[in-house]
Write a protein that holds these residues in place. Structure first.
Motif, PDB file in Angstrom:
ATOM      1  N   LYS A  68      16.385 -50.180 -28.843  1.00 16.79           N
ATOM      2  CA  LYS A  68      17.783 -50.013 -28.472  1.00 16.79           C
ATOM      3  C   LYS A  68      18.052 -50.323 -26.997  1.00 16.79           C
ATOM      4  O   LYS A  68      17.212 -50.099 -26.142  1.00 16.79           O
ATOM      5  N   HIS A  98      22.474 -45.120 -43.554  1.00 17.65           N
ATOM      6  CA  HIS A  98      22.846 -44.385 -42.360  1.00 17.65           C
ATOM      7  C   HIS A  98      24.264 -44.763 -41.956  1.00 17.65           C
ATOM      8  O   HIS A  98      24.859 -45.678 -42.540  1.00 17.65           O
ATOM      9  N   HIS A 100      27.049 -45.091 -38.312  1.00 18.39           N
ATOM     10  CA  HIS A 100      27.271 -45.029 -36.865  1.00 18.39           C
ATOM     11  C   HIS A 100      28.677 -44.462 -36.669  1.00 18.39           C
ATOM     12  O   HIS A 100      29.667 -45.174 -36.854  1.00 18.39           O
ATOM     13  N   GLU A 105      29.279 -52.156 -36.339  1.00 17.08           N
ATOM     14  CA  GLU A 105      28.029 -52.871 -36.036  1.00 17.08           C
ATOM     15  C   GLU A 105      28.150 -54.311 -36.520  1.00 17.08           C
ATOM     16  O   GLU A 105      28.507 -54.549 -37.676  1.00 17.08           O
ATOM     17  N   THR A 168      23.648 -42.565 -34.515  1.00 17.95           N
ATOM     18  CA  THR A 168      23.101 -42.903 -35.825  1.00 17.95           C
ATOM     19  C   THR A 168      22.890 -41.620 -36.610  1.00 17.95           C
ATOM     20  O   THR A 168      22.246 -40.695 -36.125  1.00 17.95           O
ATOM     21  N   SER A 170      21.183 -40.664 -39.993  1.00 18.58           N
ATOM     22  CA  SER A 170      20.343 -41.086 -41.108  1.00 18.58           C
ATOM     23  C   SER A 170      20.607 -40.175 -42.299  1.00 18.58           C
ATOM     24  O   SER A 170      20.446 -38.961 -42.207  1.00 18.58           O
TER      25      SER A 170
END
Length: 205
Positions: A68, A98, A100, A105, A168, A170
């Motif tokens: 990242k 997952h 965001h 994205e 994030t 998950s």
């Protein structure tokens, strides 16, 4: 009189929607950039991130890996509403479902092939098989995943985010690796506690 009331309601609703849209993205800053307190004098180094150099000439990882460049790793991103990540997929590996919560994205596939998918708020699944050079957008907050469809060849992608800190969540880890009780999970998934414990044990490795 009634039309005036409707006009007022419409204007108020529009103003509220505008405020909410503003809250949904990174806040605007009133300077060109933000320097953390205690930092040395700003020069070109402040705007440079070298963390991706480790990718150059490196062999593919043995399991799925994300490198990242977000606010946490690159302080110069503070207030800039942008961040990036490099995703490395060994053959047959998956980036599990997952979300965001703070950014969309935009994924660009550099090498290999990926099956990607998103689930919208009506629980409809949209999937696509990407080839090298393809791009795919994952809307903000929606559950999504990526899967390397080739068991024998690695894949690599670059993702750009519309926030310096997209976050994030998950799904497997959030559900099974937190302190939600086994009983609640068993009822939620219409199964028994022993099955839930097996799933937790599998995710622990």
């Amino acid at each position: 009189m009634v039309s005036k009331i409707y006009e007022l309601i419409f204007v108020m609703a529009l103003a509220f929607a505008t405020i909410e849209m503003g809250r949904a993205s990174d806040p605007d800053i009133l300077t060109d950039f933000i320097v953390p307190e205690g930092s040395p004098p700003v020069d070109g180094n402040f705007f440079t991130f070298t963390g991706m150099r480790q990718l150059v000439g490196a062999p593919p990882p043995e399991k799925f890996k994300v490198l990242k460049a977000t606010l946490a790793e690159f302080p110069a991103l503070n207030g800039q509403s942008v961040s990036m990540a490099v995703l490395e997929f060994p053959g047959g590996s998956v980036n599990p479902p997952h979300t965001h919560p703070r950014a969309s994205e935009l994924l660009f596939l550099l090498d290999g092939g990926l099956q990607v998918g998103i689930v919208d708020t009506t629980n409809k699944l949209y999937t696509q098989t990407l080839q090298e050079g393809d791009m795919f957008i994952f809307p903000k907050g929606l559950v999504h995943f990526q899967f390397n469809i080739d068991a024998s060849k690695p894949a690599m992608a670059v993702s750009a985010f519309g926030s310096a800190s997209a976050g994030t969540v998950s799904i497997p880890n959030t559900v099974f690796n937190t302190s939600i009780s086994d009983g609640i999970l068993a009822k939620s998934f219409k199964t028994d506690i022993s099955t839930i414990q097996k799933l937790k044990a599998g995710l622990a490795h």
